[in-house]
Design an enzyme around this catalytic site. Structure first.
Site, PDB file in Angstrom:
ATOM      1  CG  ASP A 156      -9.511   4.251   0.775  1.00 48.36           C
ATOM      2  OD1 ASP A 156      -9.040   4.997   1.646  1.00 48.36           O
ATOM      3  OD2 ASP A 156      -8.803   3.469   0.106  1.00 48.36           O
ATOM      4  CD  GLU A 159      -4.749   3.340  -2.509  1.00 47.38           C
ATOM      5  OE1 GLU A 159      -5.492   4.231  -2.064  1.00 47.38           O
ATOM      6  OE2 GLU A 159      -3.577   3.553  -2.858  1.00 47.38           O
ATOM      7  CE  LYS A 176      -1.699   7.045  -3.463  1.00 50.12           C
ATOM      8  NZ  LYS A 176      -2.194   6.100  -2.442  1.00 50.12           N
ATOM      9  CG  ASP A 224      -1.767   1.242   1.353  1.00 51.08           C
ATOM     10  OD1 ASP A 224      -1.676   2.120   0.474  1.00 51.08           O
ATOM     11  OD2 ASP A 224      -2.541   1.331   2.327  1.00 51.08           O
TER      12      ASP A 224
END
Ligand SMILES: Nc1ncnc2c1ncn2[C@@H]1O[C@H](COP(=O)(O)OP(=O)(O)OP(=O)(O)O)[C@@H](O)[C@H]1O
Ligand SMILES: [Mg+2]
Lengths: 172, 622
Positions: free
Chosen positions: B206, B184, B87, B25
């Site tokens: 999420d 994800e 990211k 992850d």
């Protein structure tokens, strides 16, 4: 080239055995999906992707009443001619006008509940056309009449997309 | 039936041959690595027992870098070289990034993807992410005691092609064999679904540090089918920190901060935000480099009101995803909460209100994505016997289209299409003798090209010269199981393959990746060669094993000539393997791959037929 129906080993027809289709789709995917070949050689990975792509496309077409009808007509040598043939029964057009007016009103009022109601109405209209399609294609084999119904269905689908845009405009 | 089942593809390896595979992850705030050990997914800890690795990389003047807690320690003193939340920059240009003015970095506006100038030179977000991946890879290899055979790396479901490609490139630069990019929320659904034997329609909500995803899935008898996904690739806990940060500036009457003070206050803002999850108010104190002292108390109500619009921002995508799935709130059996930011009570409340049910919080929101990824990696590595594995049907999150007249977008592949998916489109020439044509591919839902993400401009060349309008160039857009796009073109009347030269609007050419790989092996040329040889060898051996297994299973699909061709290529590869020359090994492997292409296609064909035969028998039995 194999028809989408043949690919899944089911009888061609507008009335669909959804259980058989889903079952065949899953059985096939279970054997050819790229996840089964993540560790295989490149040739197999590519073949798996191509086949899965084909199976996904066939599944998409068969699941969708409009696409399924179009595919059946194509198999019978009939072109639905969405672009060139735009003639519609007057009654159908009148109904369209009403639906569109409701859409405009709902958009203007930014009324999501009204859009929900409109969509529910539209779903009923679609069901009605689909029932007629099943009769024209499966029983009467009247493909010319079916083609005209497919065009109606396309109309309804466009309206549905406009409803979606209206929701998005309200939420934005 | 039994006979049919022995010769399945999928090739479960012999029991002793357990391949080391991990799920990673790669988060905005925290990253972690997990694996399946004795049938159970576990997150792997560092030597000090810590599972989370802060996604922070600090570059030093000597060219080296540190990752994680070691880098975090320097955050406030060396903000310019200490990269957090990288990211957010993946596959993004300078103009695409929110609040860039608050980031303490020295940005370089490279075409496509932004770069950062650090003490160790100019770095691309891909290289920076690769450092995080390398750290996790080393952790996993130390903990599992061997080279990794492959990894599944997760991405936000709402990541576009540019962001996905950047992530995959980062995996390559880190020396990982990326088996799959996994969304994800889908990873979380796997972990949740398998742990709870869940059946029915579920939503996965999420909200992480930098991204928000909402996915609607149908779980049924070992099939995870994503019905729709939506989200916001630039909405997460960081934005809540930003709101608190702005509130602090306002309350304390501050402006124009030193980078280090900005970092410090961001850190304090986050702490306060997290404190509020369990408390009604949070102290917020800091001494700035200017000597000024900040001493504030953030109340729960204040936090709610300054972050209200952010919380509401999650609902638009949620509604859209439900509509795209053709479902209503009542159809959703449960909402699985993922990501550290879902701990915020206000998020819990809004989700509960919207779905009219209590959200499911029984999984650790920090780990669930990595655990699901590890489970999927275990399947992709072939460690699970057939029958015990599952099938994952995922979708492409954003529509793909091309630019047409007047800067409008023509949609080619609609969002939420199950992947892999391909669509072809025909083009024609508009001038006599025209041999080239350019196509602009974009991604997004808006009507204007200017409002969508530009993915690439393709130049079609070698179109056979014909009169205007006579050529029929069929351009195929193929999206693979990673959600990545590839384009090919062919002139239909002559069958001539038009060559497609891609100019990605973002991202990296193969050349860049090679350079980064080279840079990342900081040592001598010998090491490079050794590594190239090792990689070619592993790849070739994997191929040999796969072909052998395929021959054992379905050898009869080849006639004698074809078989002897494959055998010849196999033995050539074995010879090449003893040569110690990585190029020779690669060449021989490619030749074997080509030789097995028809075989692979026939096996797929046979598999489909067997699937249908199996089905007929099954329905006959019942
Ligand atoms: N107790 C808490 N209360 C509120 N927020 C919290 C709490 N704990 C963690 N967070 C927030 O969760 C975020 C990090 O979540 P997580 O680790 O899931 O993100 P990530 O996986 O790194 O990011 P992404 O998935 O967006 O790439 C941070 O913004 C952090 O402040
Ligand atoms: Mg996350």
């Amino acid at each position: 080239m194999q028809s989408h129906f043949e690919l899944f080993g089911i009888e061609p027809g507008f009335a669909l055995d959804r259980v058989a289709l889903d079952h065949a789709y899953r059985e096939i995917q279970g054997r050819i999906h790229p996840d089964r070949f993540a560790h295989a050689g490149e040739a197999e990975r590519r073949a798996s992707m191509q086949w899965t792509t084909r199976v996904n496309e066939a599944y998409r077409v068969l699941q969708d009443p409009l696409e399924r009808a179009r595919h059946l007509l194509e198999l019978n040598g009939i072109d639905v001619a969405f672009e060139t043939n735009t003639a519609m029964p007057a009654e159908f057009l009148e109904r369209q006008m009403t639906l569109r007016e409701s859409l405009e009103a709902a958009s203007e009022a930014r009324d999501a509940a009204a859009l929900d109601a409109l969509r529910a109405d539209l779903a009923i209209d679609r069901k009605r056309v689909e029932t007629q399609l099943a009769a024209r294609i499966d029983q009467e084999k009247d493909f010319a009449a079916a083609a005209s119904l497919v065009r109606e269905l396309k109309f309804l689908e466009r309206l549905d997309m406009e409803i979606e845009s209206a929701y998005e405009a309200i939420e934005a | 039936m039994a006979l049919l089942q022995i010769s399945e593809p999928g090739l479960s390896p012999a029991p002793h041959e357990h391949r080391l595979a991990v799920g990673i992850d790669l988060g905005t705030t925290n990253s972690l690595v997990a694996t399946v050990r004795n049938g159970v997914a576990v997150a792997l800890a560092d030597e000090r027992g810590r599972v989370l690795l802060p996604s922070i990389v600090r570059y030093r003047r000597d060219g080296g870098c540190e990752v994680g807690y070691a880098a975090q320690a320097h955050q406030a003193v060396d903000p310019k070289n200490t990269i957090v939340s990288v990211k957010r920059f993946m596959g993004r240009g300078l103009r695409d990034i929110d609040h860039i003015e608050n980031a303490p970095y020295d940005f370089v506006d490279a075409p496509g993807m932004v770069q950062l100038r650090t003490a160790a030179g100019v770095k691309s977000p891909v290289e920076i992410s690769a450092e995080i991946l390398k750290t996790l890879r080393a952790r996993a290899e130390a903990s599992l005691g061997g080279e990794l055979s492959g990894a599944v790396v997760t991405v936000p479901a709402y990541f576009d092609d540019a962001q996905r490609q950047a992530t995959k490139d980062a995996g390559a630069v880190a020396g990982l064999n990326v088996l799959r990019l996994l969304n994800e929320p889908t990873a979380a659904a796997i972990a949740y679904g398998l742990d709870n034997a869940a059946e029915g329609v579920y939503a996965v909500f999420d909200l992480g540090g930098g991204t928000f995803d909402i996915s609607i899935l149908r779980l049924s008898r070992g099939v995870f089918e994503v019905l729709a996904t939506n989200g916001d690739a630039a909405l997460g806990g960081d934005d809540f920190d930003h709101r608190v940060f702005c509130w602090v500036l306002e309350q304390a009457g501050l402006s124009l901060l030193e980078p280090r003070d900005a970092r410090l206050l961001y850190g304090k803002a986050r702490e306060a935000k997290e404190t509020l999850t369990a408390h009604g108010e949070a102290p917020l104190t800091a001494r700035l480099s200017t000597g000024e002292f900040v001493d504030l108390t953030l109340k729960s109500e204040t936090f709610c009101s300054i972050s209200h619009t952010l919380v509401q921002k999650t609902l638009g995508p949620t509604r859209k995803a439900l509509r795209d799935a053709g479902l209503g709130v009542a159809d959703v059996k449960g909402v699985v909460m993922v990501g550290g930011a879902t701990r915020m009570p206000e998020i819990q409340r809004v989700v509960a209100d919207f779905f009219r049910c209590d959200p499911l919080n029984n999984l650790d929101p920090d780990k669930v994505v990595a655990l699901g990824a590890a489970m999927q990696a275990n399947v992709l590595a072939g460690n699970k016997p057939q029958g015990e594995d599952w099938l994952l049907l995922d979708v492409i999150p954003l529509s793909l289209g091309i630019e047409t007249m007047g800067g409008l977008v023509e949609r080619i592949i609609p969002r939420n299409s199950t992947i892999p998916v391909a669509r072809a489109q025909e083009f024609t020439t508009f001038k006599d003798g025209q041999t080239a044509m350019s196509i602009h591919v974009v991604q997004g839902e808006r009507e204007l090209v200017a409002d969508c993400r530009s993915l690439a401009r393709f130049e079609l060349r070698d179109i056979p010269p014909m009169t205007a309008g006579a050529a029929r160039i069929r351009v195929t857009f193929q999206v693979d199981a990673d959600g990545l796009l590839a384009v090919s073109a062919r002139e239909a009347t002559t069958g001539v393959e038009a060559s497609v030269s891609v100019k990605p609007s973002y991202g990296l050419a193969d050349r860049d990746i090679e350079r980064m790989l080279r840079d990342s092996v900081e040592h001598a040329k010998d090491d490079m060669l050794a590594r190239a040889l090792q990689e070619a060898t592993i790849e070739a051996q994997r191929l040999q094993a796969a072909v052998q297994a395929a021959l054992a299973a379905d050898g009869e699909l080849l006639d004698a000539t074809e078989r002897s061709e494959v055998d010849r290529r196999m033995s050539e590869l074995s010879t090449a393997l003893t040569s110690g020359d990585h190029r020779a090994i690669k060449r021989a492997a490619e030749a074997l791959n080509r030789a097995t292409e028809p075989f692979a296609a026939r096996r797929m064909d046979a598999s489909v037929r067997r699937a249908l035969a199996g089905q007929k028998i099954a329905s006959f039995d019942s």
